[in-house]
Design a protein around this motif. Structure first.
Motif, PDB file in Angstrom:
ATOM      1  N   MET A 383       6.319   6.692  -5.355  1.00 19.21           N
ATOM      2  CA  MET A 383       6.097   6.264  -3.839  1.00 19.21           C
ATOM      3  C   MET A 383       5.044   4.943  -4.412  1.00 19.21           C
ATOM      4  N   VAL A 384       4.571   4.165  -3.587  1.00 22.21           N
ATOM      5  CA  VAL A 384       3.591   3.299  -3.473  1.00 22.21           C
ATOM      6  C   VAL A 384       2.166   3.895  -4.174  1.00 22.21           C
ATOM      7  N   ASP A 385       1.829   5.033  -3.476  1.00 20.55           N
ATOM      8  CA  ASP A 385       0.523   5.762  -3.564  1.00 20.55           C
ATOM      9  C   ASP A 385       0.597   6.143  -5.047  1.00 20.55           C
ATOM     10  N   ASP A 386       1.622   6.405  -5.845  1.00 23.82           N
ATOM     11  CA  ASP A 386       1.426   6.654  -6.983  1.00 23.82           C
ATOM     12  C   ASP A 386       0.702   5.821  -8.150  1.00 23.82           C
ATOM     13  N   SER A 432       5.189  -4.740  -2.456  1.00 23.20           N
ATOM     14  CA  SER A 432       6.127  -5.075  -1.007  1.00 23.20           C
ATOM     15  C   SER A 432       6.535  -4.370  -0.185  1.00 23.20           C
ATOM     16  N   ALA A 433       6.305  -2.688  -0.713  1.00 23.73           N
ATOM     17  CA  ALA A 433       6.621  -1.689   0.303  1.00 23.73           C
ATOM     18  C   ALA A 433       5.235  -1.152   0.703  1.00 23.73           C
ATOM     19  N   ASN A 434       4.280  -2.073   0.772  1.00 24.38           N
ATOM     20  CA  ASN A 434       2.667  -1.334   0.974  1.00 24.38           C
ATOM     21  C   ASN A 434       2.820  -0.908   2.682  1.00 24.38           C
ATOM     22  N   ASN A 435       3.575  -1.439   3.411  1.00 26.00           N
ATOM     23  CA  ASN A 435       3.705  -0.761   4.825  1.00 26.00           C
ATOM     24  C   ASN A 435       4.121   0.554   5.060  1.00 26.00           C
ATOM     25  N   ALA A 436       4.474   1.221   3.700  1.00 27.31           N
ATOM     26  CA  ALA A 436       5.119   2.365   3.870  1.00 27.31           C
ATOM     27  C   ALA A 436       4.626   3.127   2.452  1.00 27.31           C
ATOM     28  N   PRO A 437       3.455   3.624   2.271  1.00 22.26           N
ATOM     29  CA  PRO A 437       2.881   3.728   1.011  1.00 22.26           C
ATOM     30  C   PRO A 437       3.549   5.400   0.577  1.00 22.26           C
ATOM     31  N   ALA A 438       3.650   6.175   1.541  1.00 15.24           N
ATOM     32  CA  ALA A 438       4.254   7.538   1.261  1.00 15.24           C
ATOM     33  C   ALA A 438       5.548   7.712   1.057  1.00 15.24           C
ATOM     34  N   LYS A 439       6.301   6.371   1.209  1.00 14.35           N
ATOM     35  CA  LYS A 439       8.180   6.502   1.212  1.00 14.35           C
ATOM     36  C   LYS A 439       8.389   6.278  -0.149  1.00 14.35           C
TER      37      LYS A 439
END
Length: 525
Positions: A383-386, A432-439
């Protein structure tokens, strides 16, 4: 070892009666399952049963089932006749009901079929199988015997019971009544109504008379393969710091169990035998559709589920040993590591082609595998958060938190982002997927999508190559060539070298050194 014999053009079972029960066996009949039928051969000095097939693999499967039934009959003869209580008779009738409902759950047939079955059952219970007969106690007894006797005997045989005439009559009468539930529920299911779920609960669990003073194991929530898996999932999820079973693992165990249950026509786990599992193995091998390693994995999955059942029953189920321990796993010819590894020309072909792909798993997962040696299923969960920055360099965490799964505790690690991945634009894609960091950044079927793309689109069809795992082998070879420290290579790839020091440290203090080691990997393109 006895085996099927050909008589004319049909296979038969023909075995001699054991000497110690020869006198008691002569003249008796035993119910044995042959395909979808129940046969009742008469025993003399030997038992002879037509397996009703000309096909050798089918004959072998049926032979083992019939032989197991006969061995149960010999054991019952050794014990002598037993008496059953009313509750035990009702419980055995309930097993007949459960058997029908389990087998026909997915495909119950047509409403017209069950309407016809209900009429025939009712005629037998009333003693008017023959339309011109005058119902009497004698015709009723004969009709019930003709209609339900095989079912009652099969249910008794399941427990290896040789009962007196009074007890058999109890079971027969209860089976005749219980079949009303079978026809009613299956008729409703055939019309699309699966709402009734409590019928089976009205029947008690069968509890044999204990001969050893040990409380017998009762059927309950965990007595089917699915029930055992459900209990294990619940057990693993209990507690504040629990490690739940992953959905993929649960699906794996359910698939193996369901396939075995279909093969043996029963979902009940307490009746599993080593012979049934071995027959399943041989049937899969004869069919030739699955590799030996896949068949071995299916058997191992089944063994694990049976072992869970033993633990849930605190050893009262299969107290001596897991019956699957007796089944030898099929062997396979191993593939050398260098054959499973990408050749440099193949690796460059894949990475170059990935640059032109739009789907995220095709664009990025081959590159990330190439520059980490990670398992593709680990990377597909990112995920982004990783992703995070430390001292100006970028890393990502491979963790089992947030519903993710890893192979083992050594797989939990931090991986540096290689400079080539930065140049390719990996971070631009990630953020580019920062709007869904846990996806998750990649779809669930990433591994299959990537492997299919490599095989079908890129035409890399070398059989020995592992399309995803081959990167793992190649990374280790490149790390060795580049002089990467063994400790860094072991950590980055999530392996274990068996050294106690592997359990220490792993804080942010090591990250600069880890990043330095990663940059030793040379560029592919």
């Amino acid at each position: 070892m006895p085996k099927p014999v050909m008589v004319g053009s049909t296979y038969y079972l023909r075995i001699n009666v054991p000497r110690d029960v020869l006198g008691r066996a002569a003249g008796t009949r035993v119910s044995v399952p042959v395909g979808d039928r129940i046969c009742q051969p008469k025993i003399t000095t030997h038992a002879k049963v037509s397996l009703r097939t000309k096909d050798w693999p089918t004959a072998k499967r049926r032979f083992s089932t019939v032989l197991a039934a006969l061995e149960g009959h010999w054991e019952a003869l050794r014990r002598g006749q037993e008496g059953l209580t009313h509750k035990q008779a009702v419980a055995i009738a309930g097993e007949v009901v459960r058997g029908f409902l389990d087998i026909l759950e997915d495909e119950p047939g047509s409403p017209e079929l069950w309407e016809c079955v209900a009429e025939l059952d009712e005629a037998a219970r009333a003693g008017r199988n023959h339309p011109l007969a005058v119902p009497t106690a004698e015709t009723r007894a004969a009709d019930i015997e003709s209609r339900f006797g095989g079912l009652a005997d099969a249910a008794l045989r399941k427990h290896g019971l040789l009962v007196d005439e009074v007890s058999r009559r109890k079971v027969l009468e209860r089976v005749a009544v219980a079949m009303e539930d079978v026809t009613r529920l299956n008729a409703a299911r055939a019309k699309g109504d699966y709402s009734e779920t409590g019928t089976e609960k009205k029947y008690p669990a069968y509890a044999p008379k204990s001969r050893t003073g040990v409380q017998p194991v009762r059927e309950g929530q965990g007595s089917t393969f699915g029930g055992v898996i459900d209990v294990e999932i619940k057990r693993r999820a209990a507690g504040r710091d629990a490690k739940p079973m992953s959905d993929s693992a649960a699906r794996k165990y359910r698939r193996s169990s369901d396939e075995f249950a279909t093969f043996r026509n029963s979902k009940r786990i307490e009746t599993v035998t080593a012979r049934q599992a071995d027959d399943w193995k041989r049937a899969l091998l004869d069919e030739g559709k699955l590799s030996n390693s896949t068949i071995a994995q299916r058997l191992q999955n089944l063994r694990t589920v049976v072992e869970w059942a033993r633990r849930h029953a605190l050893g009262e189920l299969f107290p001596d040993r897991n019956p699957l321990d007796l089944v030898e796993l099929p062997q396979r010819q191993g593939v050398r590591s260098e054959d499973r590894t990408y050749r440099m020309s193949e690796a460059r072909t894949v990475l170059e082609a990935a640059r032109h792909e739009v789907k995220p798993e095709l664009r990025w997962l081959p590159w990330m595998c190439a520059y980490s040696g990670a398992r593709i299923e680990e990377l597909a969960q990112l995920m982004v958060d990783d992703f995070f920055e430390c001292d100006g360099e970028w890393f990502y965490r491979l963790t089992n938190k947030g519903g993710k799964t890893l192979k083992n505790r050594h797989s939990i690690r931090v991986v540096p982002v290689h400079a080539d991945l930065m140049d390719e634009g990996l971070l631009k894609f990630v953020y580019s997927a920062n709007n869904a960091p846990a996806k998750r950044l990649f779809p669930n079927r990433s591994q299959g999508n990537v492997a299919g793309w490599i095989r079908r689109e890129l035409k890399i069809t070398r059989r020995e190559l592992a399309p995803s795992h081959g990167w793992r082998h190649l990374f280790e070879d490149l790390a060795l060539r580049a002089g990467m420290l063994d400790s860094a290579k072991t950590y980055i790839t999530g392996r274990s070298g068996g050294k106690s020091a592997e359990g220490y440290g792993k804080s942010e203090a090591m990250l600069p050194g880890l990043y330095y080691e990663m940059q030793k990997i040379p560029s592919f393109l």
